[in-house]
Motif scaffolding. Structure first.
Motif: not given
Length: 457
Positions: A161, A164, A195, A221-226, A228-229
């Motif tokens: 994280l 990233q 991922s 939330l941070a891992t979900l957004i990560g 997606q990125l």
């Protein structure tokens, strides 16, 4: 692992890597000290080391000693340490892990039949790593039945994280695998492994029940957004079952017991709305998947029959799968049964198979596929037999299955860490409700001494 076969992605220089690594060591030391057991500390440190090593891929992918890359030596060292100092000998005989031995034995047998013992040992070490992580997680749960250490295990994913975020701040993107745009993977080599590691982080966060709610939600939330990125479609799709299960369960248990039926209904409706919204949002991204699923037989055919349009579907995965499948069909009867040998694709194909079952069929033959399916089935049955978090465990195993259908977590140490954690946690939950009570007293109930239970002088 033979990561040297992969092209290098963009990387931070040592001027960024070293100071950030030193900073990330601080929470790691705190987490390891508070983990509560050697097994828990080992799992946290082992995962962290793998993820931090990924940021140094320019250096760690190169051969360092005896032809082994830095990553391979790290995996071997961690596996040996776990086998010697962490895993209790009695736990090697847990029935749930026996299929791992079967797959490893077939790896060595296929390697021997194809004259590549060294390659077989290299791959067998990966399954030893999976075994060590699995049993270590199980032992950590035996020492801490509430799983408090899992909250500290989230620290192992901070390198992913943090790097990233730095790639966003320093504008260090990477071109996506399918050539459709750019992805943000923190200076790591490839969005696939990155991922998958974040999927592991999300999985750990899902089962960190005793972590502070705010910290856990922020981490998820941070891992979900990560993810997606990182833009890796396979991971996005595979994560959906577990994300929905966590969402539904989280809402349901957040209210009083007498209100949970109503909340469960509302959660299901909310989940359906989220799925519908995601289907619209990702319609372009997954349109070729729908094309393939509508008639797979049209795209599983001899590679020479693929036209330009066929090659664009799912980043050419049907072409890749067909190349391996038809090469296996053209093999001898012995290779139909035992395959061409572990990682025998290297040097013959441009890319790895992108599907665990296709890869296993080519490398280990029909027997290998049967052993892999047996491993998945045994672990899934363990999830079914659990009385605690059964729904979430089933969703997690299904998510891992989906992940295997378009990438190869068994080829990546990041994927083995994910499955090792999931299997170890599942085995503990499957065994927990089967432990006998103490003289008819339910396990966990307060023990009151009576005349019949008083110690004899």
């Amino acid at each position: 692992m033979n990561e040297a076969a992969l092209p290098y992605g963009p990387s931070f220089g040592l001027g960024v890597l070293v100071p950030v690594t030193l900073v990330l060591l601080v929470p790691l030391v705190v987490a390891a000290r508070r983990a509560g057991s050697l097994a828990a500390a080992f799992v946290i440190v082992a995962l962290w080391l793998r993820y931090i090593a990924g940021a140094y891929h320019i250096y760690m992918f190169k051969p360092l000693a005896a032809g082994f890359s830095g990553n391979a030596l790290l995996s071997i060292g961690l596996t040996l340490f776990g086998l010697v100092f962490v895993v209790r000998p009695a736990n090697f005989g847990i029935k749930w892990v026996l299929p791992i031995y079967l797959v490893a034995a077939l790896v060595l047998l296929s390697a021997g039949l194809n004259g590549d013992i060294a390659g077989g040992i290299n791959v067998a070490v990966k399954y030893a790593y999976l075994l060590v992580i699995t049993i270590s997680v199980f032992q950590a749960m035996r020492c801490d039945s509430e799983g408090r250490w899992i909250g500290w295990a989230m620290v192992a994913f901070l390198p992913l994280l943090v790097f990233q975020v730095l790639s966003l701040a320093l504008n260090l993107p990477k071109g996506s695998e399918d050539g459709s745009g750019i992805v943000w993977i923190g200076g790591y080599n490839h969005e696939g492994a990155f991922s998958v590691a974040l999927v592991a982080g999300f999985t750990v966060g899902c089962f960190a029940r005793t972590a502070p709610t705010a910290v856990r939600v922020l981490f998820l939330l941070a891992t979900l957004i990560g993810i997606q990125l990182a833009g890796y479609r396979t991971s996005i799709l595979a994560l959906t079952p577990l994300a929905l299960a966590t969402f539904l369960i989280g809402l349901t248990v957040s209210v009083r017991r007498d209100q949970r039926a109503l909340m469960a209904t509302a959660a299901v409706v909310g989940g359906l709305i989220i799925v519908a919204t995601a289907a619209v949002f990702y319609s372009d991204k997954f349109s070729d998947l729908a094309t393939f699923l509508s008639d797979p037989s049209q795209l599983i055919k001899p590679p020479r029959e693929f036209n330009y349009a066929d090659r664009q579907v799912m980043s050419a995965r049907p072409l890749i799968w067909s190349s391996y499948l038809y090469a296996w069909v053209d093999g001898s009867p012995a290779r139909h049964l035992f395959g061409f040998g572990p990682e025998s694709w290297e040097g013959l194909f441009k890319v790895y198979p992108h599907n665990t079952l296709v890869a296993t069929l080519y490398e280990l033959g029909v027997f290998g596929v049967a052993a892999m399916l047996l491993l998945w089935a045994v672990m899934f049955s363990a999830a079914l037999s659990s009385r605690t978090e059964r729904f979430k465990l089933i969703a997690a195993h299904f998510a891992f299955f989906l992940l295997n259908m378009a990438t190869m977590p068994f080829w990546q140490v990041e994927g083995l860490g994910l499955y090792g954690f999931l299997c170890g946690y599942t085995i503990y939950q499957a065994r927990a409700h089967k432990r006998p009570s103490l003289g008819g007293i339910p396990r966990g109930a307060p023990l009151r001494l009576t005349a019949a239970t008083q110690p004899v002088p």
